[in-house]
Design an enzyme around this catalytic site. Sequence first.
Site, short mmCIF file in Angstrom:
data_model
loop_
_atom_site.label_atom_id
_atom_site.label_comp_id
_atom_site.label_asym_id
_atom_site.label_seq_id
_atom_site.Cartn_x
_atom_site.Cartn_y
_atom_site.Cartn_z
N HIS A 27 0.84 -1.21 0.00
CA HIS A 27 0.00 0.00 0.00
C HIS A 27 0.86 1.25 0.00
CE1 HIS A 27 -4.13 1.69 1.11
NE2 HIS A 27 -3.34 2.77 1.06
N TYR A 209 -0.38 4.82 12.76
CA TYR A 209 -0.30 6.19 13.26
C TYR A 209 -1.58 6.99 12.99
CZ TYR A 209 0.76 7.08 8.35
OH TYR A 209 0.72 7.12 6.98
N SER A 241 3.16 0.31 3.62
CA SER A 241 3.82 1.46 4.23
C SER A 241 2.91 2.68 4.36
CB SER A 241 5.04 1.86 3.40
OG SER A 241 4.64 2.41 2.14
N ASN A 242 1.95 2.82 3.45
CA ASN A 242 1.09 4.00 3.32
C ASN A 242 1.87 5.24 2.90
OD1 ASN A 242 -1.69 4.79 3.38
ND2 ASN A 242 -1.24 6.08 5.15
N TRP A 243 3.10 5.06 2.42
CA TRP A 243 3.86 6.20 1.91
C TRP A 243 3.07 6.89 0.80
CZ3 TRP A 243 6.05 7.69 -2.77
CH2 TRP A 243 7.02 8.69 -2.70
#
Length: 289
Positions: A27, A209, A241-243
């Site tokens: 992701h 987070y 990672s959701n980067w």
Amino acid sequence: MNLPNNTRPLIGTEPTLKAPPGATDCHMHVYLPGYESQPGGPSIPELATVEDYYQIQKWLSLERVVVVQPNAYQCDNSALLVALGELGLTKARGVAVVTPETPQAELEAWHSEGVRGARIMDLPGGAQSCADMALIEPRIRELGWHMMVQFNGRHLNDHLTSLKCLKTDFIIDHLGKFMDPVPSEDIRVDEILRLLDRGNAWFKICAPYETSLVGGPDYSDVGAVARRVIEHAPERVIWGSNWPHVGVPRSQYPNDAMQLDVLLQWATQSECEKILVDNPARLYGFDIN
């Protein structure tokens, strides 16, 4: 529209977790030059290019990636397809926004370019909601795609019937996205485990987070649910990672290495291997090294 270049950190202290060969980030998003946010989507603060992400991959020792259509682009998957072309089919897959009206020929063309899933987001800014799943699911079923579904986990009961009707694989995204976090023994977590036991549901560890009230590095409130799910069905869990973390203010930007290292708090070494390598390979059709 001229977007500023990326200013997020792309290198740093190596993660403690040594990613195994074939480790997959399931992701992340791209924001490319020349592609503007669309009506209904959030604004784009700055670019996040494939070249930027290559540095993140190197930093975290990741090999494969799943590019997810960001909310900013809504139903315009153009930038996603460009990114997949740059990354290549051996190392990348994509999750697009599919509508009930997307032509089948277009879906087949996207498949040839690496798309393997349809994004459903039942939160503000999402392009297609859970109410659209019943119409979209038959469109992607013949292609063997999955649905990536994100909603407030506290409202899981509102979506259970629809999820149980899906014949395709589907991902419960972002750790169930409980806002606020719930105890691991919560009845809605029981329901997630029952969905996993049906054989076509997956659970993605991603962006603790965004919902944790206690914060990192352990995110113990969110982690309690993650640990219970991993212990119950490690073969149904993936990680992302959701980067580049556009969902939080700059002051709350997380450390990317710590987002990988959180697995060390929640999973054993053998479970990490499944989560990072084996499970994504099975879901997305990557070759096992």
